[in-house]
Design an enzyme around this catalytic site. Structure first.
Site, short mmCIF file in Angstrom:
data_model
loop_
_atom_site.label_atom_id
_atom_site.label_comp_id
_atom_site.label_asym_id
_atom_site.label_seq_id
_atom_site.Cartn_x
_atom_site.Cartn_y
_atom_site.Cartn_z
N LYS A 155 0.88 -1.18 0.00
CA LYS A 155 0.00 0.00 0.00
C LYS A 155 0.91 1.23 0.00
O LYS A 155 1.41 1.66 1.03
CB LYS A 155 -0.88 -0.03 1.26
N GLY A 161 6.80 5.27 7.90
CA GLY A 161 6.00 6.49 7.89
C GLY A 161 6.08 7.20 9.22
O GLY A 161 7.10 7.12 9.92
N SER A 162 4.99 7.86 9.57
CA SER A 162 5.01 8.75 10.73
C SER A 162 4.74 8.00 12.04
O SER A 162 4.14 6.92 12.05
CB SER A 162 3.94 9.83 10.55
N GLU A 204 9.45 1.67 10.71
CA GLU A 204 10.53 2.59 10.31
C GLU A 204 9.96 3.99 10.35
O GLU A 204 9.20 4.37 9.45
CB GLU A 204 11.01 2.25 8.89
N CYS A 243 14.06 10.50 6.38
CA CYS A 243 13.90 10.15 7.80
C CYS A 243 15.22 10.28 8.53
O CYS A 243 15.26 10.64 9.70
CB CYS A 243 13.35 8.74 7.92
N GLU A 296 10.73 16.79 14.34
CA GLU A 296 11.07 16.51 12.94
C GLU A 296 10.31 17.46 12.02
O GLU A 296 9.08 17.53 12.08
CB GLU A 296 10.69 15.06 12.60
P1 NAD Z 1 2.31 8.70 7.05
O1 NAD Z 1 2.47 7.92 8.29
O2 NAD Z 1 1.27 9.73 7.00
O3 NAD Z 1 2.04 7.73 5.82
C1 NAD Z 1 2.87 6.62 5.52
C2 NAD Z 1 2.02 5.55 4.90
O4 NAD Z 1 1.12 5.04 5.87
C3 NAD Z 1 1.15 6.00 3.73
O5 NAD Z 1 1.07 4.96 2.79
C4 NAD Z 1 -0.19 6.22 4.41
O6 NAD Z 1 -1.27 6.14 3.52
C5 NAD Z 1 -0.20 5.11 5.41
N1 NAD Z 1 -1.04 5.33 6.57
C6 NAD Z 1 -1.34 6.52 7.19
N2 NAD Z 1 -2.17 6.30 8.22
C7 NAD Z 1 -2.40 4.97 8.29
C8 NAD Z 1 -3.19 4.15 9.14
N3 NAD Z 1 -3.89 4.64 10.15
N4 NAD Z 1 -3.19 2.81 8.90
C9 NAD Z 1 -2.48 2.28 7.90
N5 NAD Z 1 -1.74 3.02 7.05
C10 NAD Z 1 -1.69 4.35 7.24
O7 NAD Z 1 3.76 9.26 6.78
P2 NAD Z 1 4.23 10.21 5.60
O8 NAD Z 1 3.80 11.59 5.93
O9 NAD Z 1 3.84 9.60 4.30
O10 NAD Z 1 5.82 10.05 5.74
C11 NAD Z 1 6.59 10.90 6.54
C12 NAD Z 1 7.10 10.16 7.76
O11 NAD Z 1 7.72 8.94 7.41
C13 NAD Z 1 8.18 10.96 8.46
O12 NAD Z 1 7.98 10.93 9.86
C14 NAD Z 1 9.45 10.23 8.10
O13 NAD Z 1 10.51 10.42 8.98
C15 NAD Z 1 9.00 8.82 8.03
N6 NAD Z 1 9.91 8.02 7.21
C16 NAD Z 1 10.67 7.04 7.80
C17 NAD Z 1 11.57 6.29 7.06
C18 NAD Z 1 12.41 5.22 7.70
O14 NAD Z 1 12.91 4.36 7.00
N7 NAD Z 1 12.61 5.24 9.01
C19 NAD Z 1 11.69 6.53 5.70
C20 NAD Z 1 10.93 7.52 5.13
C21 NAD Z 1 10.02 8.26 5.90
#
Ligand code: NAD
Length: 477
Positions: free
Chosen positions: A171, A224-225, A246, A280, A381
């Site tokens: 996804k 993600g976040s 991550e 990240c 961040e």
């Molecule tokens: P996000 O968490 O909003 O989204 C990430 C993914 O999760 C998207 O596909 C989103 O649709 C999905 N998602 C969101 N809410 C969800 C839920 N309740 N259930 C299931 N899936 C859900 O994050 P973003 O804004 O896309 O990315 C930014 C964040 O990601 C930053 O905090 C960044 O540091 C982190 N990040 C971490 C790494 C790593 O490897 N550690 C790499 C890249 C980004």
């Protein structure tokens, strides 16, 4: 361009018939339409994956490896098309998009080469027994990725999962879905059996949450976040399924007075501005030993002034940030830093160039001085090209400031003193430490966080432990 889900080896219209727009951040205009997935689409994808599982699990590892190698080859063969799509939706300069396609190919190549090498062990229980462990796939694995490096992160989760015999429902972020869909199509063209890799697009709260909740999904790898990770963790806790998380960071980049500043200053600049700061592992807290503080700030100002910002298609050093929300968030932190009394040595406001004020999400590389470690700008961040410089007096203080945040993803150290490099590396609360080259490493080096930056590890051989479960078999002879 309109993209459907990729389920069971074919593009499949969404059950609800609805689509979402993805946006070209260089112009704030529609880039593509992607299917808006819901629980019905997720269910169809999980069922397709489950049907494909026995054949893929039982395939000879060398056969799986051969297919993964072929996917790597085809990713490289499609580099131009994939890089253009990545730049269209993410905004990054074309050269960086090409590098991300290359990294995605390397994930498939690296894990293809490990299919026969990752195995269990025998356990000595004395002469009357034979005991051994097996590493077995989970079955259906959900891979949820963000928008900052879409194809790179898709490869990072999908390749190791497939290598050890799992089947995947991915996804991608609703903002940048097209390259993950193209990857799945390329994989099937390269010989991956239909249903082994499926992609459902849509929002996190709809498609993402449905994927984590699906009773047949046995493991989720999430990037993600922290906010979304908390929601996912609650569902996973209820279902008792393992996660790899991550998450974000606010990583220290520590420059000691004996460092080679000819390398450290450009290195710190790259660590701060790469991918418009949407990394990240960004080196957003630059900790500098007192005697070289002025020199480093002057050097960084010079480097930052050279950063050329523009649309990704012009392949300059920095593109726009990817989403309207991220554009707003960077501006919010300009304000927060101002209100906290930090001084903008560079940037601190939107770019003045009228070409960058015409609707695209362009921000300025920014460096703050007069920052105290307790300020929000030094702790939270931003996920943009916004850094702070904080001076320190000795090793002890550097380690204390470095560890004094909720995150612990990576850390950088610049010094010519090898003993100190190892000593400090051991004391830093971070999953990865770079010495004398920020971002050092590759697909081979395990990656993941301490503290709020998450748990589990991606990349390297280590990731394969997280995509398998261990079985121990003991025989009374
Ligand atoms: P996000 O968490 O909003 O989204 C990430 C993914 O999760 C998207 O596909 C989103 O649709 C999905 N998602 C969101 N809410 C969800 C839920 N309740 N259930 C299931 N899936 C859900 O994050 P973003 O804004 O896309 O990315 C930014 C964040 O990601 C930053 O905090 C960044 O540091 C982190 N990040 C971490 C790494 C790593 O490897 N550690 C790499 C890249 C980004």
């Amino acid at each position: 361009m309109r993209y459907e889900h990729f389920i069971g080896g074919t593009f499949t219209v969404p059950a609800g018939g609805c689509y979402l727009d993805s946006i070209n951040p260089a112009r704030n205009e529609k880039a593509a339409e992607i299917a808006r997935g819901d629980a019905r689409d997720v269910d169809a994808a999980v069922r397709a994956a489950k049907t494909a599982f026995p054949e893929w699990r039982d395939a000879k590892p060398i056969v799986r490896g051969r297919i993964l190698f072929e996917i790597a080859r085809r990713l490289r063969a499609n580099m131009d098309k994939l890089a253009r799509l990545e730049t269209l939706e993410n905004g990054k300069p074309l050269g960086q998009s090409r590098a991300d396609v290359e990294i995605a190919a390397q994930y498939f190549e690296f894990y293809a080469g490990l299919v026969n090498l990752f195995k269990g062990e025998t356990i000595d229980l004395g002469g009357d027994y034979h005991s051994y462990t097996r590493r077995e796939p989970f079955g259906v694995v959900g891979v949820i990725t963000p928008w900052n490096a879409p194809i790179n992160q898709a490869g990072r989760g999908i390749a190791p999962a497939l290598a050890v015999g799992n089947v995947v429902v991915a996804k991608p972020s609703e903002f940048t879905s097209t390259t993950t869909l193209e990857l799945a199509k390329i994989a099937v063209e390269g010989g991956l059996p239909k249903g082994v890799l499926n992609v459902v697009t849509g929002t996190g709260s709809e498609a993402g949450a449905a994927l984590v909740s699906h009773p047949e999904v046995r493991k989720v790898a999430f990037t993600g976040s922290v906010r979304a990770a908390r929601e996912i963790s609650k569902i996973a806790a209820d279902r008792i399924i393992p996660l790899t998380l991550e998450l974000g960071g606010k990583s220290p980049n520590i420059i000691f007075a004996d460092a080679d500043l000819g390398a450290a200053i450009p290195g710190a600049h790259r660590a701060l501005c790469f991918n418009a700061g949407q990394v990240c592992s960004l080196g957003s807290r630059i900790l500098v030993e007192h005697p070289i503080h002025e020199t480093v700030v002057a050097g960084l100002k010079e480097e930052l002034a050279k950063t050329r910002v523009g649309p990704g298609t012009e392949n300059l050093s920095m593109g726009p940030v990817t989403t309207a929300a991220q554009y707003q968030k960077v501006q919010d932190y300009y304000r927060i830093a101002r209100e906290e009394g930090a001084s903008a040595a560079v940037g601190g406001d939107l770019p003045s160039d009228p070409k960058l004020r015409g609707g695209g999400f362009f921000v300025s590389p920014t460096l703050y001085t007069n920052v105290r470690p307790e300020m929000r700008i030094a702790r939270e961040e931003v996920f943009g090209p916004v850094g702070v410089v904080i001076p320190f007096k000795d090793e002890e203080e550097a380690v204390r400031i470095a560890n004094d945040v909720e995150y612990g993803l990576v850390a950088g150290i610049w010094t010519r003193d090898l003993a100190r490099a190892h000593r400090v590396a051991a004391r830093l609360e971070a999953g990865q430490v770079f010495i004398n080259e920020y971002f050092a490493g590759g697909v081979e080096t395990p990656f993941g966080g301490y503290k709020l930056s998450g748990y589990g590890r991606e990349k390297g051989i280590e990731a394969l432990h997280h995509y398998t479960q261990l079985k121990c078999v003991t025989i009374k002879l």
